[in-house]
Design a protein around this motif. Structure first.
Motif, PDB file in Angstrom:
ATOM      1  N   GLU A  60      47.209  47.746  46.035  1.00 30.75           N
ATOM      2  CA  GLU A  60      46.942  48.452  47.295  1.00 30.75           C
ATOM      3  C   GLU A  60      47.962  48.079  48.375  1.00 30.75           C
ATOM      4  O   GLU A  60      48.405  48.939  49.135  1.00 30.75           O
ATOM      5  CB  GLU A  60      45.532  48.129  47.781  1.00 30.75           C
ATOM      6  N   TRP A 105      41.882  52.645  47.548  1.00 30.12           N
ATOM      7  CA  TRP A 105      41.606  51.567  46.607  1.00 30.12           C
ATOM      8  C   TRP A 105      40.192  51.679  46.039  1.00 30.12           C
ATOM      9  O   TRP A 105      39.970  51.479  44.854  1.00 30.12           O
ATOM     10  CB  TRP A 105      41.830  50.199  47.254  1.00 30.12           C
ATOM     11  N   LYS A 142      39.805  51.832  42.094  1.00 33.10           N
ATOM     12  CA  LYS A 142      39.162  50.768  41.320  1.00 33.10           C
ATOM     13  C   LYS A 142      38.021  51.322  40.470  1.00 33.10           C
ATOM     14  O   LYS A 142      37.796  50.851  39.362  1.00 33.10           O
ATOM     15  CB  LYS A 142      38.725  49.594  42.189  1.00 33.10           C
ATOM     16  N   HIS A 182      42.011  41.144  45.022  1.00 26.80           N
ATOM     17  CA  HIS A 182      41.452  42.107  44.076  1.00 26.80           C
ATOM     18  C   HIS A 182      41.202  41.458  42.715  1.00 26.80           C
ATOM     19  O   HIS A 182      40.262  41.844  42.016  1.00 26.80           O
ATOM     20  CB  HIS A 182      42.367  43.318  43.921  1.00 26.80           C
TER      21      HIS A 182
END
Length: 98
Positions: A31, A52, A56, A81
């Motif tokens: 990201e 994001w 995800k 993350h």
């Protein structure tokens, strides 16, 4: 099978053989790189509304449904993350992050 192989790749230990294995390499597009270079490198992300949070969810779906590799190599993983998303996800799938 050596204890080192079992420690590094529990999936191989469960299978009982390290004679052959499969590896996948996957670029997750961090990201932070998208935000920093959005206008020049990834202008299509914003136009498609791909944040994001959306990415995800797509990554999790793809990994859970399609991943058959014994070893997964991920590129462009933001540390936060990894801790909040990738490590818990892959741990739940029987992988161990190093």
């Amino acid at each position: 099978m050596s204890s080192l192989v079992a420690k590094i790749c529990p999936k191989l230990a469960l299978r009982g053989s390290a004679d052959s294995f499969s590896i996948i390499s996957y670029n997750t597009l961090a990201e932070i790189y998208c935000q920093r270079n959005k206008a020049t490198s990834y202008p299509w992300l914003e136009s498609l509304g791909i944040t994001w949070d959306v990415r995800k969810q797509q990554l999790e779906k793809q990994f859970r449904e399609d991943l058959t590799a014994d070893i997964v190599c991920l590129q462009e993983i933001q540390f936060n993350h990894f801790e909040s998303f990738f490590q818990p996800l892959f741990s739940s799938m029987g992988f161990q992050g190093v």
